[in-house]
Design an enzyme around this catalytic site. Structure first.
Site, short mmCIF file in Angstrom:
data_model
loop_
_atom_site.label_atom_id
_atom_site.label_comp_id
_atom_site.label_asym_id
_atom_site.label_seq_id
_atom_site.Cartn_x
_atom_site.Cartn_y
_atom_site.Cartn_z
N ASP A 65 35.11 -1.88 -12.66
CA ASP A 65 35.78 -3.18 -12.68
C ASP A 65 35.17 -4.09 -11.63
O ASP A 65 34.92 -5.28 -11.88
CB ASP A 65 37.27 -2.95 -12.39
CG ASP A 65 38.01 -4.24 -12.09
OD1 ASP A 65 38.31 -4.96 -13.05
OD2 ASP A 65 38.28 -4.51 -10.91
N GLU A 133 35.08 0.35 -18.49
CA GLU A 133 34.94 0.12 -17.04
C GLU A 133 34.37 1.37 -16.35
O GLU A 133 33.49 1.26 -15.49
CB GLU A 133 36.30 -0.21 -16.42
CG GLU A 133 36.79 -1.62 -16.75
CD GLU A 133 38.12 -1.94 -16.06
OE1 GLU A 133 38.37 -3.12 -15.83
OE2 GLU A 133 38.90 -0.99 -15.80
#
Lengths: 243, 243
Positions: A65, A133
């Site tokens: 992320d 992610e």
């Protein structure tokens, strides 16, 4: 014999060869597979390292992320020189929205490679984005920022980050094109067919015809995306005529 | 003559030579100064490029913030293998807190180099942290992720990111040390003096004595930090005796 083995190995069955699977997903060669194995390990397996630290993809989401945010920030900073801080922040949050990340993970069919002790049907709706992610986190650990950036450009920015579309100036190129055809009284037709070829992921191809002439072609991992891509191409090709 | 010129140039007056000022702040040579000039330009100057886009440090804060978050994330990910996603997120927000960034910007005295049309006294309290973020953005644009990471390690992680302290396990090494001295009935004394030397930034040195013996020395940009650093060194040096 070795020739036959090579032929047999060149197209491994799904999940049969983790390296090749990754190579197709990444677009470049992974080096240290252990990072990717972690990125595809669900906590239900209850795996731990020698020190008793949990091994699963949840921590890697945190890393992925952060890298995704940084790469998208640097792209938007350069692509929109007139955008102020607030604008750039808003645009980034659109690109890295949960919904968008889920679509990206789904398109790459990441869920197919997860190691888990619970049935995959029990995963939450965000599993696709979470795996996406985590995969970015694994790429960073394996190949560093440069490859991480390359992957994000190839899989997120180039195919999906359209500033005008994000700004809401253009909602959909398909609707723009249809509107134009109706106004100009032109016939239009989207011919969609499956065209997966040698790709691991299912692909669709589209031929867009206006008045029986093919004006654009495109190929993508969903019918909707292929249509949108072809529409965008046709839209820009027709720009001079439209204005 | 050129020898004399070199000697004269080797210690430029404050702000007299932007390159040298940057070199001291960064710890490495900047290449394209225009990014750094932007990072030190306040919007009150109302500067614009040929396309009419505003030139000031506000957009660069967005970029610097993203890079800082990514570098801190990757450091914490590696440094705390037992920390889960929630833990890592919490730790990062401590490191990149507004308060902390303001301290970092203040220590580097970034405000001294800002070009502005309004008096610097009118800047808000967050000017220091904002300039620090903008500087990181400029480093990324000038020298890429690698140098950006180096700067953050040198200026943020190495001197300030102490996992135990962040976790609240250790509030201050100075208080730990004082507590120990009182318990053990030892005399202690922190001798602090200014020791800026050739540095552009003001520095302080500390000698920590326990029972009249110097047990640790340290040097930092504030009295408090120098004391804390010396206390930490003494604390670890005394560990075997304390336990």
């Amino acid at each position: 014999m070795s020739v036959i083995r090579n032929i047999l190995n060149s197209r491994p069955s799904k999940g049969g060869n983790f390296f090749n699977t990754l190579y197709k997903i990444l677009g470049f060669k992974p080096k240290n597979l252990s990072h990717y194995k972690k990125a595809f390990t669900h906590r239900s397996l209850n795996k731990k390292d020698e020190e008793g630290n949990a091994i699963n993809f949840e921590r890697m989401e945190f890393l992925g992320d952060a890298m995704l945010s940084a790469v998208i920030a640097s792209h938007l900073f350069k692509a929109v020189p007139g955008g102020n801080e607030g604008y750039l922040t808003k645009m980034r949050s659109k690109v890295v929205s949960r919904k968008h990340l889920n679509e990206l993970g789904k398109d790459l069919n990441l869920i197919a490679h997860v190691q888990t002790n619970i049935p995959k049907e029990q995963f939450g709706v965000n599993i696709h984005g979470n795996l996406f992610e985590a995969l970015i986190g694994a790429i960073y650990l394996d190949r560093g920022y440069k490859y991480c950036r390359k992957f994000i450009f190839d899989r997120v920015i180039d195919p999906y980050v359209d500033i005008e579309q994000l700004e809401g100036k253009v909602i959909s190129y398909k609707s723009l094109l249809i509107e134009w055809c109706q106004k100009e009284k032109k016939e239009f037709n989207y011919e969609v067919y499956e065209d997966t070829g040698n790709d691991e992921l299912k692909h669709f191809a589209v031929k867009l015809r206006i008045d029986d002439r093919v004006v654009a072609k495109a190929r993508a991992t969903s019918k909707k995306k292929a249509e949108e891509k072809a529409s965008k191409r046709a839209y820009y090709a027709l720009q001079s005529k439209i204005e």
